[in-house]
Scaffold this active site. Structure first.
Site, short mmCIF file in Angstrom:
data_model
loop_
_atom_site.label_atom_id
_atom_site.label_comp_id
_atom_site.label_asym_id
_atom_site.label_seq_id
_atom_site.Cartn_x
_atom_site.Cartn_y
_atom_site.Cartn_z
CG ASN A 9 23.92 5.82 -21.29
OD1 ASN A 9 22.85 5.77 -20.68
ND2 ASN A 9 25.00 6.38 -20.76
CE LYS A 11 24.93 10.14 -21.63
NZ LYS A 11 26.07 10.99 -21.44
N GLY A 173 29.67 13.65 -24.19
CA GLY A 173 28.70 14.74 -24.26
C GLY A 173 29.32 16.09 -24.60
CB SER A 213 31.35 13.04 -29.00
OG SER A 213 31.17 13.81 -27.82
C1 PEP Z 1 27.83 8.03 -22.83
O1 PEP Z 1 26.97 8.55 -22.15
O2 PEP Z 1 28.23 6.91 -22.52
C2 PEP Z 1 28.35 8.75 -23.99
C3 PEP Z 1 29.35 8.24 -24.64
O3 PEP Z 1 27.72 9.95 -24.32
P1 PEP Z 1 27.93 10.79 -25.68
O4 PEP Z 1 27.84 9.83 -26.82
O5 PEP Z 1 26.80 11.78 -25.66
O6 PEP Z 1 29.27 11.44 -25.59
#
Ligand code: PEP
Length: 252
Positions: A9, A11, A173, A213
């Site tokens: 993702n 984003k 995140g 994460s």
């Molecule tokens: C996400 O945006 O779906 C996500 C899991 O982000 P991260 O891996 O940065 O925690």
């Protein structure tokens, strides 16, 4: 046997030029890697160009959101039909950032799922509790409410295309990954819920990803859990090395 799926993702990161660069790097590293389904979810503005890079490979394209109408006077929105036109096969629905910043309700998630399915897109449906809800022991209650709302009036045939991503909001995140047993506990509940509300087949075949994460260093232990079939990766999907290492390490 469920086939592992790793989705990135991206984003609201990457201009189309940067996105092409990232997709090209990922393609070089893993286009020959056949054991795992890999899905890249760039921002809308880069979908078309990323598709040009990956279209003849086994890497698939996904979007991060959609609106449920096929077309109309909905300024700023993008429909499932438009995503198909860009080459998408997947779409993320109900991400916690959309629930939090854009007030998406379970009813909206349900409408978006229907629209994705009507347009032959596979929804990656996100569910997850906040830290406050976890601390109040409300995790299972919250997840069950989100599942009920998301899959309201869906039949078994429709469920076949669904992927669920369990993403505890407190782990997104933040660098704080849920411990494998914590993710497994919830993902096992989701699978049992699918069995009770749809069928054993549905529960056995539907892929449940973990998100929050995920890194090259923790994917292996997460994937050892019975009910974790892959990952939805945010931050670590923005670099070729970290994302492709996650894909490789997802095979135990
Ligand atoms: C996400 O945006 O779906 C996500 C899991 O982000 P991260 O891996 O940065 O925690």
């Amino acid at each position: 046997m469920r086939r592992p799926l790793i989705a990135g993702n991206w984003k609201m990161y990457k201009t189309s030029e940067e996105a092409v660069w990232l997709a090209t790097g990922i393609k070089k590293e893993i286009s020959g890697f056949k054991e795992v389904d890999v899905v890249l979810c760039p921002p809308f503005t880069a979908l078309y160009k990323v598709n040009e890079v990956i279209k003849d490979t086994n890497i698939k394209l996904g979007a991060q959101n959609l609106f449920w109408e096929d077309e109309g006077a909905y300024t700023g929105e993008v429909s499932a039909k438009m995503l198909k036109d860009c080459g998408c096969q997947f779409v993320i629905i109900g991400h916690s950032e959309r629930r939090k910043y854009f007030f998406e309700s379970d009813e909206w998630v349900n409408r978006k799922i229907m629209s994705a399915l009507n347009n032959d897109l596979a929804p990656i449906v996100c569910v997850g509790e906040t830290l406050e809800e976890r601390e109040k022991n409300l995790t299972i209650e919250v997840i069950e409410k989100q599942l009920k709302g998301a899959f309201y009036k869906l039949g078994y045939e429709e469920m076949k295309k669904i992927v669920i991503a369990y993403e505890p909001v407190w782990a997104i995140g933040t660098g704080k990954t849920a411990l494998p047993y914590q993710a497994e506990e919830v993902q096992n509940f989701i699978r049992r819920w699918l069995k009770d509300n749809f069928s054993i087949d549905c529960a056995d075949n539907l892929r449940i990803l973990y998100g929050g994460s995920v890194k090259p260093s923790n994917i292996k232990e997460l994937m050892r859990e019975e009910d974790i079939d892959g990952a939805l990766v945010g931050g670590a999907s923005l670099e070729v090395d970290s994302f492709t290492s996650i894909v490789r390490n997802s095979i135990n």
